[in-house]
Design a protein around this motif. Structure first.
Motif, PDB file in Angstrom:
ATOM      1  N   ASP A  58      -2.886  18.747  37.505  1.00  0.00           N
ATOM      2  CA  ASP A  58      -3.862  19.804  37.772  1.00  0.00           C
ATOM      3  C   ASP A  58      -3.333  20.830  38.762  1.00  0.00           C
ATOM      4  O   ASP A  58      -3.714  21.993  38.726  1.00  0.00           O
ATOM      5  N   ALA A  61      -1.481  23.143  36.559  1.00  0.00           N
ATOM      6  CA  ALA A  61      -2.450  23.953  35.813  1.00  0.00           C
ATOM      7  C   ALA A  61      -2.920  25.135  36.663  1.00  0.00           C
ATOM      8  O   ALA A  61      -3.060  26.249  36.159  1.00  0.00           O
ATOM      9  N   ALA A  65      -2.005  28.585  34.972  1.00  0.00           N
ATOM     10  CA  ALA A  65      -3.126  29.085  34.170  1.00  0.00           C
ATOM     11  C   ALA A  65      -3.249  30.594  34.278  1.00  0.00           C
ATOM     12  O   ALA A  65      -3.076  31.154  35.371  1.00  0.00           O
ATOM     13  N   ALA A  69     -10.969  32.640  33.330  1.00  0.00           N
ATOM     14  CA  ALA A  69     -11.649  31.375  33.038  1.00  0.00           C
ATOM     15  C   ALA A  69     -10.711  30.174  33.122  1.00  0.00           C
ATOM     16  O   ALA A  69     -11.110  29.112  33.608  1.00  0.00           O
ATOM     17  N   ALA A  70      -9.481  30.305  32.675  1.00  0.00           N
ATOM     18  CA  ALA A  70      -8.553  29.175  32.689  1.00  0.00           C
ATOM     19  C   ALA A  70      -8.234  28.754  34.125  1.00  0.00           C
ATOM     20  O   ALA A  70      -8.235  27.561  34.446  1.00  0.00           O
ATOM     21  N   LEU A  71      -7.976  29.718  34.992  1.00  0.00           N
ATOM     22  CA  LEU A  71      -7.681  29.397  36.389  1.00  0.00           C
ATOM     23  C   LEU A  71      -8.921  28.828  37.078  1.00  0.00           C
ATOM     24  O   LEU A  71      -8.837  27.867  37.836  1.00  0.00           O
ATOM     25  N   ARG A  72     -10.075  29.403  36.782  1.00  0.00           N
ATOM     26  CA  ARG A  72     -11.324  28.895  37.363  1.00  0.00           C
ATOM     27  C   ARG A  72     -11.549  27.437  36.939  1.00  0.00           C
ATOM     28  O   ARG A  72     -11.899  26.588  37.747  1.00  0.00           O
ATOM     29  N   THR A  73     -11.310  27.131  35.664  1.00  0.00           N
ATOM     30  CA  THR A  73     -11.479  25.765  35.178  1.00  0.00           C
ATOM     31  C   THR A  73     -10.495  24.812  35.849  1.00  0.00           C
ATOM     32  O   THR A  73     -10.870  23.718  36.277  1.00  0.00           O
ATOM     33  N   ALA A  74      -9.246  25.222  35.966  1.00  0.00           N
ATOM     34  CA  ALA A  74      -8.244  24.376  36.626  1.00  0.00           C
ATOM     35  C   ALA A  74      -8.649  24.111  38.081  1.00  0.00           C
ATOM     36  O   ALA A  74      -8.519  22.983  38.574  1.00  0.00           O
TER      37      ALA A  74
END
Length: 151
Positions: A58, A61, A65, A69-74
């Protein structure tokens, strides 16, 4: 979002995960998971390695990322992992190590939350296009130059 802070947290997490994979005592000793002789039992070494592979994954990630959204999710996965560590380690580690482990875990979660919630110039804009849009908005209406943090 403060992209640089999130990337830094991710890089530190990934490096720590890699280091503990190679030397599990880096996590075992401060957590009170050593024998009376100060050695880390093989069973403890084996048990810690999956935990730090999670940190490596993680963390990478967060570094790799795409912004948005991808960075926020990671980052949210990182926060969930850190808060889960705080809860589980706080309930199960030997008493002398509990407070320190909880403080460290919550501290790392707080850094990620700070990165997610940051707003203002430079924090929420990673792409050139986003910076241009922000500058155009600021020039057109200075009172709208600062977007909501979205957190």
């Amino acid at each position: 979002m403060h992209v640089k802070l999130l990337r830094a947290v991710g890089a530190a997490t990934a490096l720590y995960g890699l280091a503990v994979t190679v030397r599990p005592e880096l996590l075992a000793r401060p957590s009170g998971l050593t024998g009376e002789d100060g050695r880390v039992a093989e069973a403890t070494r084996i048990s810690l390695r999956p935990l730090v592979w999670r940190d490596l994954a993680d963390g990478l990630a967060m570094v790799c990322a795409p912004e948005g959204a991808a960075l926020r999710t990671a980052a949210l996965v990182r926060v969930a992992s850190d808060l889960g560590d705080a809860a589980l380690l706080g309930a199960t580690l030997p008493r002398p190590a509990r407070a320190k482990a909880v403080a460290v875990s919550v501290g790392w979660a707080a850094l990620s939350v700070a990165g997610l919630c940051a707003s203002g110039r430079g924090a929420a804009y990673g792409s050139t296009a986003a910076r241009r849009v922000s500058r155009a908005r600021a020039a057109a209406a200075p009172s709208t130059a600062r977007p909501a943090s979205g957190c």
